[in-house]
Design an enzyme around this catalytic site. Sequence first.
Site, PDB file in Angstrom:
ATOM      1  N   ASN A   1       0.878  -1.171   0.000  1.00 46.34           N
ATOM      2  CA  ASN A   1       0.000   0.000   0.000  1.00 46.34           C
ATOM      3  C   ASN A   1       0.912   1.217   0.000  1.00 46.34           C
ATOM      4  O   ASN A   1       1.536   1.530   1.014  1.00 46.34           O
ATOM      5  CB  ASN A   1      -0.890  -0.019   1.256  1.00 46.34           C
ATOM      6  CG  ASN A   1      -1.688   1.267   1.401  1.00 46.34           C
ATOM      7  OD1 ASN A   1      -1.753   2.081   0.478  1.00 46.34           O
ATOM      8  ND2 ASN A   1      -2.291   1.469   2.570  1.00 46.34           N
ATOM      9  N   TRP A   2       0.972   1.867  -1.149  1.00 46.62           N
ATOM     10  CA  TRP A   2       1.905   3.001  -1.262  1.00 46.62           C
ATOM     11  C   TRP A   2       1.412   4.252  -0.561  1.00 46.62           C
ATOM     12  O   TRP A   2       2.158   5.206  -0.393  1.00 46.62           O
ATOM     13  CB  TRP A   2       2.154   3.294  -2.747  1.00 46.62           C
ATOM     14  CG  TRP A   2       3.215   2.412  -3.340  1.00 46.62           C
ATOM     15  CD1 TRP A   2       3.847   1.349  -2.736  1.00 46.62           C
ATOM     16  CD2 TRP A   2       3.785   2.529  -4.644  1.00 46.62           C
ATOM     17  NE1 TRP A   2       4.763   0.804  -3.597  1.00 46.62           N
ATOM     18  CE2 TRP A   2       4.749   1.513  -4.773  1.00 46.62           C
ATOM     19  CE3 TRP A   2       3.563   3.399  -5.717  1.00 46.62           C
ATOM     20  CZ2 TRP A   2       5.505   1.343  -5.931  1.00 46.62           C
ATOM     21  CZ3 TRP A   2       4.306   3.230  -6.875  1.00 46.62           C
ATOM     22  CH2 TRP A   2       5.273   2.212  -6.978  1.00 46.62           C
ATOM     23  N   LYS A   3       0.117   4.283  -0.226  1.00 48.57           N
ATOM     24  CA  LYS A   3      -0.471   5.494   0.384  1.00 48.57           C
ATOM     25  C   LYS A   3      -0.218   6.695  -0.546  1.00 48.57           C
ATOM     26  O   LYS A   3      -0.270   6.523  -1.761  1.00 48.57           O
ATOM     27  CB  LYS A   3       0.090   5.696   1.790  1.00 48.57           C
ATOM     28  CG  LYS A   3      -0.009   4.403   2.619  1.00 48.57           C
ATOM     29  CD  LYS A   3       0.225   4.589   4.065  1.00 48.57           C
ATOM     30  CE  LYS A   3       0.052   3.245   4.776  1.00 48.57           C
ATOM     31  NZ  LYS A   3       0.161   3.346   6.214  1.00 48.57           N
TER      32      LYS A   3
ATOM     33  N   HIS B   1      -9.283   1.316   4.746  1.00 48.13           N
ATOM     34  CA  HIS B   1      -8.035   1.500   5.502  1.00 48.13           C
ATOM     35  C   HIS B   1      -8.292   2.468   6.657  1.00 48.13           C
ATOM     36  O   HIS B   1      -9.089   3.399   6.513  1.00 48.13           O
ATOM     37  CB  HIS B   1      -6.953   2.048   4.565  1.00 48.13           C
ATOM     38  CG  HIS B   1      -5.589   1.994   5.181  1.00 48.13           C
ATOM     39  ND1 HIS B   1      -5.165   2.936   6.088  1.00 48.13           N
ATOM     40  CD2 HIS B   1      -4.583   1.101   5.064  1.00 48.13           C
ATOM     41  CE1 HIS B   1      -3.934   2.621   6.489  1.00 48.13           C
ATOM     42  NE2 HIS B   1      -3.561   1.513   5.894  1.00 48.13           N
TER      43      HIS B   1
ATOM     44  N   GLU C   1      -6.682   4.852   7.710  1.00 44.86           N
ATOM     45  CA  GLU C   1      -6.422   6.260   7.379  1.00 44.86           C
ATOM     46  C   GLU C   1      -7.624   6.876   6.654  1.00 44.86           C
ATOM     47  O   GLU C   1      -7.861   8.074   6.759  1.00 44.86           O
ATOM     48  CB  GLU C   1      -5.135   6.361   6.535  1.00 44.86           C
ATOM     49  CG  GLU C   1      -3.904   6.105   7.403  1.00 44.86           C
ATOM     50  CD  GLU C   1      -2.701   5.561   6.654  1.00 44.86           C
ATOM     51  OE1 GLU C   1      -2.660   5.634   5.418  1.00 44.86           O
ATOM     52  OE2 GLU C   1      -1.789   5.041   7.340  1.00 44.86           O
TER      53      GLU C   1
ATOM     54  N   GLU D   1      -5.117  -4.692  10.513  1.00 45.37           N
ATOM     55  CA  GLU D   1      -4.083  -3.687  10.725  1.00 45.37           C
ATOM     56  C   GLU D   1      -4.353  -2.926  12.022  1.00 45.37           C
ATOM     57  O   GLU D   1      -5.157  -1.972  12.024  1.00 45.37           O
ATOM     58  CB  GLU D   1      -4.086  -2.685   9.567  1.00 45.37           C
ATOM     59  CG  GLU D   1      -3.807  -3.302   8.221  1.00 45.37           C
ATOM     60  CD  GLU D   1      -3.179  -2.294   7.262  1.00 45.37           C
ATOM     61  OE1 GLU D   1      -2.100  -2.597   6.750  1.00 45.37           O
ATOM     62  OE2 GLU D   1      -3.739  -1.214   7.058  1.00 45.37           O
TER      63      GLU D   1
ATOM     64  N   GLY E   1       2.815   2.483  10.661  1.00 39.22           N
ATOM     65  CA  GLY E   1       3.784   3.563  10.485  1.00 39.22           C
ATOM     66  C   GLY E   1       4.512   3.956  11.755  1.00 39.22           C
ATOM     67  O   GLY E   1       5.163   4.996  11.805  1.00 39.22           O
TER      68      GLY E   1
ATOM     69  N   SER F   1       3.662  -1.965  10.200  1.00 36.62           N
ATOM     70  CA  SER F   1       5.117  -2.053  10.364  1.00 36.62           C
ATOM     71  C   SER F   1       5.686  -3.420  10.007  1.00 36.62           C
ATOM     72  O   SER F   1       6.674  -3.855  10.604  1.00 36.62           O
ATOM     73  CB  SER F   1       5.533  -1.633  11.775  1.00 36.62           C
ATOM     74  OG  SER F   1       5.144  -0.295  12.031  1.00 36.62           O
TER      75      SER F   1
ATOM     76  N   GLY G   1       3.070  -1.052   4.112  1.00 37.46           N
ATOM     77  CA  GLY G   1       3.174   0.358   3.753  1.00 37.46           C
ATOM     78  C   GLY G   1       4.611   0.715   3.415  1.00 37.46           C
ATOM     79  O   GLY G   1       5.097   0.453   2.313  1.00 37.46           O
ATOM     80  N   GLY G   2       5.306   1.278   4.384  1.00 38.01           N
ATOM     81  CA  GLY G   2       6.665   1.801   4.195  1.00 38.01           C
ATOM     82  C   GLY G   2       7.613   0.872   3.438  1.00 38.01           C
ATOM     83  O   GLY G   2       8.284   1.299   2.484  1.00 38.01           O
TER      84      GLY G   2
HETATM   85  P1  13P Z   1       3.337   0.500   7.485  1.00 35.17           P
HETATM   86  O1  13P Z   1       3.812  -0.821   6.916  1.00 35.17           O
HETATM   87  O2  13P Z   1       4.071   1.677   6.934  1.00 35.17           O
HETATM   88  O3  13P Z   1       3.255   0.465   8.982  1.00 35.17           O
HETATM   89  O4  13P Z   1       1.826   0.671   6.958  1.00 35.17           O
HETATM   90  C1  13P Z   1       0.937  -0.342   7.141  1.00 35.17           C
HETATM   91  C2  13P Z   1      -0.301  -0.023   6.397  1.00 35.17           C
HETATM   92  O5  13P Z   1      -1.064   0.843   6.784  1.00 35.17           O
HETATM   93  C3  13P Z   1      -0.557  -0.769   5.157  1.00 35.17           C
HETATM   94  O6  13P Z   1      -1.845  -0.544   4.707  1.00 35.17           O
END
Ligand code: 13P
Length: 258
Positions: free
Chosen positions: A13-15, A99, A101, A170, A176, A216, A237-238
């Site tokens: 997930n690149w956000k 998600h 967010e 999640e 994050g 994470s 994510g990251g």
């Molecule tokens: P991180 O891997 O950056 O913690 O993000 C997780 C996430 O929200 C994937 O959707």
Amino acid sequence: MNKKYRKTVIAGNWKMNKTPSETKEFMNQLKAILPKGRWCDVALCVPAVCIPAAVRAMRETRVGIGAENCNANASGAYTGEIATNMLTDAGCKYVIIGHSERRAMGETDADVNAKVLAALEAGLVPIMCCGESLEQREADITEEWISMQIKLGLAGVPEDKVRKVVIAYEPIWAIGTGRTATPEQAEEVCNSIRAVVRKLYSSKNARAISILYGGSMNEKNAFELLAQPDIDGGLIGGASLVPEKFVQIIEAANQPTV
Ligand code: 13P
């Protein structure tokens, strides 16, 4: 993971990261180092404007491209929104729904449910997210909360379609933050999600549905998390922004299971 009964899915997930040009560069780097042979399903969910570049670059590979959101309506006066048939026409296979967010921006369980139904109707694989806050975990209501999110999110999904949904657990406090849930904590919740699916549908569907962990997850902790019987992959994510890290996570998903 349990590869005998269900798919393992490693999804990025690149956000709100990377431009279309950076997408092209990333995909070319990734292509050069992807493991050969048989491996798990791999998805990269990218910002909407990056979808064409991603689809073009990964056309000859087994990496599926996805969106990070969709609108549940088929078309109409919804300025700035993107319908599911636009995503499939653009070459998407997946779409992340609900998600945390986006929920923080006001998305409700009813919205999530409508989007899941629309995605299935369009032939997309919905990656439906759920997760508790730190306050909820500390108040010991994680299981009830997640169970409610799953029930509301899957409402109206027919028995013969439910296994197409990928569920991503999640925990909000792990996103994050560098603070990963322990493999035991993540397994406990993923196992309870499977129990909810069993109760709502059947043992067969519960056994077949893929449940991912996100929060994470990285190239260092992926092996241990993926070794858990009810964790069928990751939503990353990251670490999905760096080709080498993402490939190491795919490799961790290639470990043998029972
Ligand atoms: P991180 O891997 O950056 O913690 O993000 C997780 C996430 O929200 C994937 O959707």
